[in-house]
Design an enzyme around this catalytic site. Sequence first.
Site, PDB file in Angstrom:
ATOM      1  CD  GLU A 109      19.250 179.812  -5.328  1.00 45.04           C
ATOM      2  OE1 GLU A 109      18.558 180.834  -5.466  1.00 45.04           O
ATOM      3  OE2 GLU A 109      19.804 179.521  -4.258  1.00 45.04           O
ATOM      4  CG  ASP A 114      12.243 173.120  -2.810  1.00 44.84           C
ATOM      5  OD1 ASP A 114      11.497 172.607  -1.947  1.00 44.84           O
ATOM      6  OD2 ASP A 114      12.325 174.341  -2.979  1.00 44.84           O
ATOM      7  CG  ASN A 141      17.627 184.386  -4.978  1.00 44.42           C
ATOM      8  OD1 ASN A 141      16.537 183.863  -4.744  1.00 44.42           O
ATOM      9  ND2 ASN A 141      18.731 183.681  -5.089  1.00 44.42           N
ATOM     10  CG  HIS A 146      14.904 180.848  -4.606  1.00 38.85           C
ATOM     11  ND1 HIS A 146      15.938 180.903  -3.688  1.00 38.85           N
ATOM     12  CD2 HIS A 146      13.793 180.569  -3.866  1.00 38.85           C
ATOM     13  CE1 HIS A 146      15.465 180.649  -2.489  1.00 38.85           C
ATOM     14  NE2 HIS A 146      14.162 180.456  -2.561  1.00 38.85           N
TER      15      HIS A 146
HETATM   16  C1  F6R Z   1      10.768 175.882  -0.205  1.00 33.30           C
HETATM   17  C2  F6R Z   1      10.904 176.638  -1.453  1.00 33.30           C
HETATM   18  C3  F6R Z   1      11.529 177.975  -1.473  1.00 33.30           C
HETATM   19  C4  F6R Z   1      10.741 178.974  -0.606  1.00 33.30           C
HETATM   20  C5  F6R Z   1      11.355 180.364  -0.680  1.00 33.30           C
HETATM   21  C6  F6R Z   1      10.670 181.339   0.247  1.00 33.30           C
HETATM   22  O1  F6R Z   1      10.217 174.606  -0.495  1.00 33.30           O
HETATM   23  O2  F6R Z   1      10.544 176.148  -2.459  1.00 33.30           O
HETATM   24  O3  F6R Z   1      11.566 178.435  -2.798  1.00 33.30           O
HETATM   25  O4  F6R Z   1       9.417 179.012  -1.051  1.00 33.30           O
HETATM   26  O5  F6R Z   1      12.715 180.307  -0.340  1.00 33.30           O
HETATM   27  O6  F6R Z   1      10.884 180.899   1.567  1.00 33.30           O
HETATM   28  P1  F6R Z   1      10.103 181.552   2.804  1.00 33.30           P
HETATM   29  O7  F6R Z   1       8.663 181.237   2.588  1.00 33.30           O
HETATM   30  O8  F6R Z   1      10.666 180.871   4.004  1.00 33.30           O
HETATM   31  O9  F6R Z   1      10.369 183.014   2.746  1.00 33.30           O
END
Ligand code: F6R
Length: 234
Positions: free
Chosen positions: A132, A59, A125, A127
């Site tokens: 999302e 992403d 959430n 994702h």
């Molecule tokens: C980042 C990504 C997001 C994170 C998620 C958890 O490339 O794909 O989906 O994996 O937001 O983020 P952390 O690990 O910072 O809690």
Amino acid sequence: MLQDAAAVAEEAAALIARYVKTKPDARVLVATGNTPMPTYEALAQLKPDMSDTWAVQLDEYLIPEDDPRRLCAWMARAYVTPLGVTQVLGFDLSLSDTQRMCRLHADKIGTLGGVDLAILGLGPNGHLGFNEPPSGSNAPTRAVTLSQASLASNAAYWSAAPHGARAAPRSAVTVGMDIILRADTILLLVTGRHKRDILARTLSETPNPGLPSSYLQGTNLVVITDQDVTGSTA
Ligand code: F6R
């Protein structure tokens, strides 16, 4: 039960090292975010030969190409460079047509033969990448608007970056659920008390678009967590 984030990192790194040993040209979908960072550090310590693997970007924020806070720059610093990966497949941010950018990224992943190993974190959430809620299991690679929950969680590393604090961007692109869920193996890394409820829901709710991570139930999934997440004290 693994005791802490360091133990999670060691176990996850060992799994990734084993995976690329059996499949030296593995196409690896690479999450950024906080959770996988200790894993990438532990993996670098193991010195696996990653030179024939592919790092596939999961992403990205839609921000100027030279902004060091782009996720591809983070992926380069944390994963590509320390692990000696030479083949990187990223979103082409030079394209102003985001639909085309996403289609090209998905097509290139398809041309490579899809994803072998997906390394994922878990959004607050549910994702996955930036898929999302609501995101169904066939949600394609596309441009998205980040939710308030994701903005709040991203804000921690966004404003902490030494490049001037400003609000985390709302516009992003993500590899779709369709590609993620077809990965040969999905490694979901989850650490910290704050992820306890969302992981429990991920593994127990009937898969539904309101909780994209719930679709992981139908995949070849390896979840590595610490006792903060499971609540275990054993
Ligand atoms: C980042 C990504 C997001 C994170 C998620 C958890 O490339 O794909 O989906 O994996 O937001 O983020 P952390 O690990 O910072 O809690």
